[in-house]
Design an enzyme around this catalytic site. Structure first.
Site, PDB file in Angstrom:
ATOM      1  CB  SER A  65      41.315  38.751  28.945  1.00  0.00           C
ATOM      2  OG  SER A  65      41.791  40.000  29.408  1.00  0.00           O
TER       3      SER A  65
ATOM      4  CE  LYS B 288      44.150  39.088  37.755  1.00  0.00           C
ATOM      5  NZ  LYS B 288      43.573  38.032  38.611  1.00  0.00           N
TER       6      LYS B 288
END
Length: 497
Positions: free
Chosen positions: A286, A44
């Site tokens: 994740s 991100k």
């Protein structure tokens, strides 16, 4: 990376692709793109820098304007890093069940974190962020819908993958999806330039929104009009909020996805743990989920096939989550056996050094140290006095109690350079020991009366005697604050309790 950079933001991207050999039990070769190598620790960082820089170019973000975003964590950490470097105030809105490490990291970068009830899920945090942004005129990043999200991955992540596989086929690319930026940006480049590559998207098996075939609708503000009917709580933070983001929906509509692969929470946890112990790579839940899907693809694919999976972040921001719930803080029986295999430096033996056992009366104490201690204890301007060490965890505990309870105090830190001059630190400790009979630090006094060390002070606050003493000498405090003072002790002490 090598060389000198003008800014930490210049180090974003160009993350490595690493072959996974020990964990792979399939016929195909398995590789991972490790996004934890970004300076903020996740994929991100790419979006965070891109969305801010695009807003600066377009004029949507003005100098000094507050930035706000809704995120489960990684985007918030990336934005906190970017905004710290560029000088923008930042507010992050996130659900209360996101990991504690993520909150602390964002606040450490200087951001403010607003929590929303877990029951309101991802759509709740998004609605709150929009509400706050509209009320205060702040710049909302809109990661779930902005074209910048996919564009930055098309320009960077996808190009890096093509470069890594320029001399070999890439048969499968496996990813998870949260906002959908990585999926959409990389997939559209691969479909154009490596059409033989199959795009595999993983999602939680108990929250199968993408494979349900049920579309998501949004209102004019970009908010989902309802929680997706197939959403169920799952342990994979960053994946599958309770709605299908617009970027993800568009990727499905544009036929960028060849297969949607369900992944269980248990397999995600197992894969992340195996990745650490077998490959030496620390990834979050994740990443474990994506790896679990990639392992299945590698077993399914034939000899000579190449499978690449995305590992979006590092495992260090999951220490307080279920990912680490099997890790003990105290020694295991096997570790204790190793300790007992040699005679020294054990908890069941005397310490390797011994404090002086001389009776207090035999200790030679300088008059200046005695005078200093007496004067400090009876200081009329400071009713609460603590003799402390700057970096002692037990001193930190008492400080946290005093701050939580609104108790003003004087801290005499005897390990500072000023006290170490001419051995004054040791003289003060001897003077204290002569007065109270204990060599330990911290030691707390209220109105000239000795309360005790760390655990004594915590106990006195719990049983009310400290509050009574404070009231007697006219020192202010907050009644009822910190009902469980022992919770302020260091974690390693609590683990032993």
């Amino acid at each position: 990376m090598s060389g000198i950079y003008d800014s930490i933001l210049d180090t974003i991207g160009n993350t490595p692709v690493v072959r996974l050999s020990r964990i792979n039990d399939g016929a195909a070769s398995l590789y991972a793109k490790i996004e934890a190598f970004n300076p903020g620790g996740s994929v991100k960082d790419r979006l965070a820098a891109a969305v801010i820089e695009e807003a600066e170019r377009s004029g949507a973000l003005q100098p000094g304007q507050t930035v706000i975003e809704a995120t489960s964590g990684n985007t918030g950490i990336g934005l906190a890093m970017v905004c710290a470097r560029k000088g923008y105030p930042l507010v992050i809105v996130m659900p209360e069940n996101a990991s504690l490490e993520r909150r602390k990291l964002m606040r450490f970068f200087g951001a403010k974190v607003v929590l929303t009830p877990a029951v309101e899920r991802g759509s709740g945090m998004l609605a709150k962020a929009i509400e706050i942004a509209e009320t205060h005129g702040w710049f909302l990043c809109r990661q779930f819908e902005t074209p910048v999200n996919a564009d930055i991955h098309a320009r960077t992540t996808a190009r890096e993958i093509l470069t890594a596989f320029r001399d070999r086929p890439l048969d499968y690319w496996v990813t998870g999806t949260g906002t959908g930026g990585t999926l959409a940006g990389v997939a559209r480049v691969l479909k154009r330039e490596r059409p033989e590559t199959r795009i595999i998207v993983c999602e939680p098996d108990n929250s199968a929104l993408l494979s349900s075939g049920i579309s998501q609708s949004f209102d004019e503000r970009g908010l989902p009009t309802r929680t997706h009917t197939r959403f169920r709580p799952h342990p994979i933070q960053g994946w599958s909020p309770d709605f299908i983001p617009q970027i993800v929906g568009n990727a499905l509509t544009d036929d960028l996805v060849d297969e949607i692969l369900p992944v269980s929470g248990d397999s995600a946890l197992e894969a992340a743990r195996r990745l650490a112990t077998e490959e030496g790579i620390l990834s979050g839940i994740s990443g474990g989920a994506t790896l679990a899907g990639a392992l299945e693809i590698a077993r399914r694919a034939g000899q000579g096939q190449n499978v690449l999976c995305m590992l979006p972040d590092t495992g260090e921001r999951y220490l307080s989550t279920i990912l680490f719930d099997h890790i003990r803080e105290e020694m295991s029986p096997a570790e204790e056996a190793i300790s007992r295999s040699t005679p020294g430096y054990r908890f069941d033996r005397p310490p390797s050094f011994a404090l002086s056992s001389s009776p207090a009366g035999e200790i030679r104490i300088s008059q200046s140290a005695q005078f200093f201690v007496d004067e400090a204890i009876h200081d009329p301007e400071h009713r609460v006095v603590m003799f402390a060490l700057t970096w002692c965890e037990f001193c930190w505990t008492v400080r946290k109690l005093f701050e939580a309870a609104g108790i003003a105090y004087r801290s005499i830190d005897i390990d500072t350079p000023e006290f170490q001059k001419n051995g004054m630190d040791g003289e003060v400790r001897k003077a204290l020991r002569a007065r109270i009979g204990s060599p330990t630090i911290p030691q707390v006094f209220v109105g000239g009366e000795h309360v005790g060390g760390c655990t004594d002070t915590l106990a006195a606050w719990r049983d009310g005697s400290l509050a009574a003493r404070l009231a007697f000498v006219g020192a202010s405090y907050t009644p009822g604050a910190c009902a469980n003072p022992e919770s302020l002790l260091p974690q390693w002490v609590q683990a032993k309790a």
